[in-house]
Design an enzyme around this catalytic site. Sequence first.
Site, PDB file in Angstrom:
ATOM      1  N   ASP A  13       0.792  -0.696  -3.991  1.00  0.00           N
ATOM      2  CA  ASP A  13       0.151  -0.807  -5.243  1.00  0.00           C
ATOM      3  C   ASP A  13       0.741  -2.014  -6.237  1.00  0.00           C
ATOM      4  OD1 ASP A  13      -0.737   1.768  -5.113  1.00  0.00           O
ATOM      5  OD2 ASP A  13       1.335   2.439  -5.146  1.00  0.00           O
ATOM      6  N   LYS A  16      -2.643  -6.253  -4.793  1.00  0.00           N
ATOM      7  CA  LYS A  16      -3.159  -6.995  -3.697  1.00  0.00           C
ATOM      8  C   LYS A  16      -4.445  -7.178  -3.894  1.00  0.00           C
ATOM      9  CE  LYS A  16      -1.770  -4.366  -0.413  1.00  0.00           C
ATOM     10  NZ  LYS A  16      -0.715  -3.252  -1.152  1.00  0.00           N
ATOM     11  N   LYS A  18      -6.653  -7.890  -6.384  1.00  0.00           N
ATOM     12  CA  LYS A  18      -7.026  -9.215  -7.089  1.00  0.00           C
ATOM     13  C   LYS A  18      -6.657 -10.414  -6.196  1.00  0.00           C
ATOM     14  CE  LYS A  18      -5.728 -12.445 -10.454  1.00  0.00           C
ATOM     15  NZ  LYS A  18      -4.668 -12.771 -11.702  1.00  0.00           N
ATOM     16  N   ALA A  39      -5.589   3.360   1.508  1.00  0.00           N
ATOM     17  CA  ALA A  39      -5.360   2.249   0.917  1.00  0.00           C
ATOM     18  C   ALA A  39      -6.342   2.126  -0.361  1.00  0.00           C
ATOM     19  CB  ALA A  39      -5.522   0.898   1.558  1.00  0.00           C
ATOM     20  N   GLY A  40      -5.706   1.548  -1.426  1.00  0.00           N
ATOM     21  CA  GLY A  40      -6.740   1.260  -2.646  1.00  0.00           C
ATOM     22  C   GLY A  40      -6.671   0.066  -3.119  1.00  0.00           C
ATOM     23  N   HIS A  41      -7.564  -0.796  -3.375  1.00  0.00           N
ATOM     24  CA  HIS A  41      -7.822  -1.960  -3.938  1.00  0.00           C
ATOM     25  C   HIS A  41      -8.761  -2.086  -4.922  1.00  0.00           C
ATOM     26  CE1 HIS A  41      -6.009  -4.154   0.102  1.00  0.00           C
ATOM     27  NE2 HIS A  41      -5.304  -3.481  -0.584  1.00  0.00           N
ATOM     28  N   THR A  42      -8.308  -2.368  -6.139  1.00  0.00           N
ATOM     29  CA  THR A  42      -9.319  -2.598  -7.411  1.00  0.00           C
ATOM     30  C   THR A  42      -9.372  -3.828  -7.502  1.00  0.00           C
ATOM     31  OG1 THR A  42      -8.232  -0.469  -8.456  1.00  0.00           O
ATOM     32  CG2 THR A  42      -9.695  -1.867  -9.803  1.00  0.00           C
ATOM     33  N   GLN A 223      -1.048  -0.916   1.834  1.00  0.00           N
ATOM     34  CA  GLN A 223       0.318  -0.193   1.388  1.00  0.00           C
ATOM     35  C   GLN A 223       1.200  -1.288   1.327  1.00  0.00           C
ATOM     36  OE1 GLN A 223      -1.205   1.339   4.680  1.00  0.00           O
ATOM     37  NE2 GLN A 223      -2.329   2.756   2.921  1.00  0.00           N
ATOM     38  N   ARG A 302      -2.931   9.474  -8.717  1.00  0.00           N
ATOM     39  CA  ARG A 302      -1.639  10.043  -9.054  1.00  0.00           C
ATOM     40  C   ARG A 302      -0.806   9.077  -9.693  1.00  0.00           C
ATOM     41  NH1 ARG A 302       1.111  11.874  -3.284  1.00  0.00           N
ATOM     42  NH2 ARG A 302       0.023   9.746  -2.725  1.00  0.00           N
ATOM     43  N   SER A 412       0.476 -13.892 -11.266  1.00  0.00           N
ATOM     44  CA  SER A 412      -0.874 -13.418 -11.529  1.00  0.00           C
ATOM     45  C   SER A 412      -0.514 -12.712 -13.202  1.00  0.00           C
ATOM     46  CB  SER A 412      -1.546 -12.165 -10.650  1.00  0.00           C
ATOM     47  OG  SER A 412      -2.394 -11.349 -11.370  1.00  0.00           O
TER      48      SER A 412
END
Length: 429
Positions: A13, A16, A18, A39-42, A223, A302, A412
């Site tokens: 979190d 990563k 961007k 995994a989660g990338h926005t 992660q 979460r 960033s």
Amino acid sequence: MANVTVIGAQWGDEGKGKIVDWLASRADAVVRFQGGHNAGHTLVVGNQVYKLSLLPSGIVRGTLSIIGNGVVLDLWALRDEIAKLEGQGVAINAGNFAIADNCPLILPIHRDLDVLREAAAGKGKIGTTGRGIGPAYEDKVGRRAIRVCDLAHLDALQPQLDRLCAHHDALRAGFNEPPIDRERLLRDLREIAPFVQQYAQPVWKRLNQVRKEGARILFEGAQGVLLDVDHGTYPFVTSSNTVSGTAASGSGLGPSSTGFVLGIVKAYTTRVGSGPFPTELEDETGQRLGERGHEFGTVTGRKRRCGWFDAVLVRQSCAISGVTGIALTKLDVLDGFETVRICTGYRLGDEVLDYFPAHAADQAAVEPIYEEMAGWEGTTAGARSWADLPAQAIKYIRRVEELIETPVALVSTSPEREDTILVRDPFMD
């Protein structure tokens, strides 16, 4: 031109998505090498927001995107994610997307087992996403996994199903669950197989060809190092190796191919799920960090736990992963704090430690030693050069560099792709 490996240097979190998107626009191929759809990338591109769990971040810009053999793959989650992105106008085809044919699968039975275990664990919960990642990796190392290449040989799958069911049926019986419905599982696999097979290939071969052509490869980790199954806060970790060395084994390219290792580091610290967190702030400051940083998991939604920057943990992560330089993200979240704190060591009983101990009891018992610095007035949001930053913010960045013994390569200052201060170009090494 160098290749670049991007990893999270905290508990994931770190922003990563961007950074990988920013680098992917200059890469010729992007490779996911471990993890699953936990995994989660926005990505924010113009007015569009893309949320990815499995697909490499390069896919949004049409860059060749590859899921390597180190990933565990939920075929149904992949189908849904592709459909969602195609609905946003992203083109995905065999020309710009490939899946390793030796990639192991996450099956519905893995999701079942994950949820059953967590529900039975009570206070001992690991805090998994319940998506079957851990059980799928267990079957991989237990040599009973069904892999992408097996989808072309489903008529010969019975011996593998025998091994798989012998293991899972015994576990399910312990939870008073019925045995696996083998026929239903086979029907599900037959239904999804044609969709997946159009992308399946020996990606190690394709990557070797890409490399021979002098292309730039971006290896995208999921992660963070502190969730590594060997080097993280065990047992509150993920089920794969998240360190940079996994890029080689999880893609089929050798260790010399991983190039510049860029560690993504948030300007403070967050964690989702259970486990030790020495600098956690369960007060108004922690709440302020969470609100300003919009700290909710991309995959699970979460709420993330928040705390001050922990230089001990990041220094350890950088050493373990051979980080060449860091990308410092979310600096703007610290705007307006009268003072900011950095953890520089731990007290454990009568000892002072400059590292994070391996044992869970020691990890839970350490007390952070803080260094306090003055905050800064004004804003860092949207800064694109050092001249745009308040002097005290620059002082904070320099102190972070000193304490983690690793230079800053990028800073960033917002989710926008162009709001980035480039200090050292990872692709030019």
